[in-house]
Scaffold this active site. Structure first.
Site, PDB file in Angstrom:
ATOM      1  NE  ARG A  78      -3.912   0.361   0.816  1.00  0.00           N
ATOM      2  CZ  ARG A  78      -5.035   0.657   0.144  1.00  0.00           C
ATOM      3  NH1 ARG A  78      -5.525  -0.203  -0.716  1.00  0.00           N
ATOM      4  NH2 ARG A  78      -5.653   1.786   0.337  1.00  0.00           N
ATOM      5  CG  ASN A 110      -9.074   8.304   3.614  1.00  0.00           C
ATOM      6  OD1 ASN A 110      -9.915   7.409   3.688  1.00  0.00           O
ATOM      7  ND2 ASN A 110      -9.217   9.358   2.828  1.00  0.00           N
ATOM      8  CG  HIS A 127     -10.013   3.636  10.278  1.00  0.00           C
ATOM      9  ND1 HIS A 127     -10.819   3.637   9.165  1.00  0.00           N
ATOM     10  CD2 HIS A 127     -10.853   3.480  11.325  1.00  0.00           C
ATOM     11  CE1 HIS A 127     -12.087   3.479   9.532  1.00  0.00           C
ATOM     12  NE2 HIS A 127     -12.138   3.389  10.830  1.00  0.00           N
ATOM     13  N   GLY A 196     -16.779  11.033   0.329  1.00  0.00           N
ATOM     14  CA  GLY A 196     -16.069   9.870  -0.178  1.00  0.00           C
ATOM     15  C   GLY A 196     -16.014   8.687   0.754  1.00  0.00           C
TER      16      GLY A 196
HETATM   17  N1  APR Z   1     -15.084  11.569  -4.771  1.00  0.00           N
HETATM   18  C1  APR Z   1     -15.948  11.255  -3.761  1.00  0.00           C
HETATM   19  N2  APR Z   1     -16.311   9.978  -3.445  1.00  0.00           N
HETATM   20  C2  APR Z   1     -15.802   8.983  -4.210  1.00  0.00           C
HETATM   21  C3  APR Z   1     -14.923   9.232  -5.299  1.00  0.00           C
HETATM   22  C4  APR Z   1     -14.564  10.605  -5.565  1.00  0.00           C
HETATM   23  N3  APR Z   1     -13.743  10.938  -6.560  1.00  0.00           N
HETATM   24  N4  APR Z   1     -14.598   8.038  -5.866  1.00  0.00           N
HETATM   25  C5  APR Z   1     -15.253   7.064  -5.145  1.00  0.00           C
HETATM   26  N5  APR Z   1     -15.986   7.634  -4.163  1.00  0.00           N
HETATM   27  C6  APR Z   1     -16.835   6.993  -3.143  1.00  0.00           C
HETATM   28  C7  APR Z   1     -17.413   5.643  -3.535  1.00  0.00           C
HETATM   29  O1  APR Z   1     -18.625   5.793  -4.243  1.00  0.00           O
HETATM   30  C8  APR Z   1     -17.630   4.981  -2.174  1.00  0.00           C
HETATM   31  O2  APR Z   1     -18.926   5.308  -1.666  1.00  0.00           O
HETATM   32  O3  APR Z   1     -16.018   6.731  -2.030  1.00  0.00           O
HETATM   33  C9  APR Z   1     -16.567   5.641  -1.277  1.00  0.00           C
HETATM   34  C10 APR Z   1     -15.426   4.719  -0.872  1.00  0.00           C
HETATM   35  O4  APR Z   1     -15.970   3.723  -0.033  1.00  0.00           O
HETATM   36  P1  APR Z   1     -15.013   2.594   0.598  1.00  0.00           P
HETATM   37  O5  APR Z   1     -14.130   2.064  -0.436  1.00  0.00           O
HETATM   38  O6  APR Z   1     -15.923   1.659   1.306  1.00  0.00           O
HETATM   39  O7  APR Z   1     -14.088   3.398   1.619  1.00  0.00           O
HETATM   40  P2  APR Z   1     -14.414   3.936   3.088  1.00  0.00           P
HETATM   41  O8  APR Z   1     -15.847   4.310   3.226  1.00  0.00           O
HETATM   42  O9  APR Z   1     -13.412   4.947   3.408  1.00  0.00           O
HETATM   43  O10 APR Z   1     -14.135   2.612   3.969  1.00  0.00           O
HETATM   44  C11 APR Z   1     -14.158   2.739   5.354  1.00  0.00           C
HETATM   45  O11 APR Z   1     -13.279   0.547   5.648  1.00  0.00           O
HETATM   46  O12 APR Z   1     -11.880  -0.707   4.567  1.00  0.00           O
HETATM   47  C12 APR Z   1     -12.033  -0.103   5.715  1.00  0.00           C
HETATM   48  O13 APR Z   1     -10.472   0.880   7.147  1.00  0.00           O
HETATM   49  C13 APR Z   1     -10.934   0.909   5.850  1.00  0.00           C
HETATM   50  O14 APR Z   1     -11.123   3.246   6.321  1.00  0.00           O
HETATM   51  C14 APR Z   1     -11.679   2.204   5.568  1.00  0.00           C
HETATM   52  C15 APR Z   1     -13.092   1.894   5.990  1.00  0.00           C
END
Ligand code: APR
Length: 249
Positions: A78, A110, A127, A196
């Protein structure tokens, strides 16, 4: 800058609130770093896999017990992805807000450190951070810059114990105080941006619910609807790097 998006997306209510607000909370997830090239975990319907292992497995407390070198290898992978990536307009816009609002709280899920690289100070990292490590035995903290990359599992300079990535793995508690600080900010904010995140991971996803419970105006920024969209006063369907810069005095 697509002018059509600007008119269509930002309501008069939000523009007025943005002008008048002092206490603002921003909660971010992997999507805020997507335009920098950081892969998200779940966006787009599928979830990340590494060497045949779903990331929920390789990024788990159980894996830490079972195979610590493999966990280091995953986070080294990563880090190697991240090292050449730069903050995008979403990160820099949020960083600029800290001098705009008298009480801005930035809470992130993040671990990539891109908010700090964009100039954000005092980021509440729910996290952890992939650029840090800590000792299993004495809890000493290290920046990865201070550690040799030759060892599969680096050792603690103080007690000789094994170091682990200073990242919250599945099945682990959040860093002491991080959630409490985030919840405090949620209780006092007038305006809460959710940027996001798929909002499926708790307790992070409960922060907007706390803000909502205290009467804050909730704004979601995401190209896709999420489990939180119905709770929000406004959903700005778009990329954070394109939408957030539209919010200006
Ligand atoms: N701008 C805004 N949102 C976006 C963009 C963008 N350019 N591109 C993608 N997304 C959105 C997606 O539609 C999705 O809803 O960002 C979100 C990412 O979701 P995840 O991948 O589930 O990430 P996250 O919500 O941060 O996950 C939470 O889960 O995996 C664990 O510890 C890890 O911190 C992470 C936690």
């Amino acid at each position: 800058m697509p002018p059509a998006v600007e008119q269509a997306m930002i309501s008069k209510t939000l523009r007025e609130l943005f002008l008048a607000a002092n206490r603002v909370l921003v909660l971010t997830g992997a999507g805020v770093s997507a335009e920098s090239g950081v892969p998200t975990f779940r966006g787009g319907g599928q979830s990340a896999v590494w060497k045949g292992l779903p990331f929920e497995v390789i990024s788990s407390a159980a894996m830490l017990e079972r195979d610590l070198p493999a966990v280091w290898e995953w986070f080294n992978y990563r880090r190697n992805l991240l090292v050449q990536l730069r903050p995008n307009a979403a990160h820099t816009t949020i960083a600029s807000w800290q001098d705009r609002f008298s009480d801005l709280s930035l809470v992130t899920q993040n671990i990539d450190g891109l908010h700090q690289a964009a100039g954000s100070r005092d980021v509440i990292e729910l996290h952890g951070n992939v650029w840090r490590a800590r000792c299993f035995d004495c809890d000493a903290r290290y920046s990865l810059d201070d550690l040799s990359r030759d060892e599969a599992v680096p050792s603690c300079f103080d007690c000789g114990g094994n170091l682990r990535p200073d990242v919250v793995l599945f099945g682990e508690m959040l860093p002491p105080g991080a959630f409490e600080r985030a919840a405090d900010a949620a209780q006092r904010c007038e305006l809460c941006f959710i940027v996001g995140t798929s909002a499926v991971v708790y307790p992070a996803a409960s922060i907007p619910e706390i803000a909502r419970g205290n009467g804050a105006y909730l704004v979601e920024v995401n190209p896709e609807r999420t489990q939180l969209s119905d709770l929000c006063d406004e959903v700005l369907m778009g990329k954070a790097g394109e939408v957030l810069p539209l919010l200006r005095r």
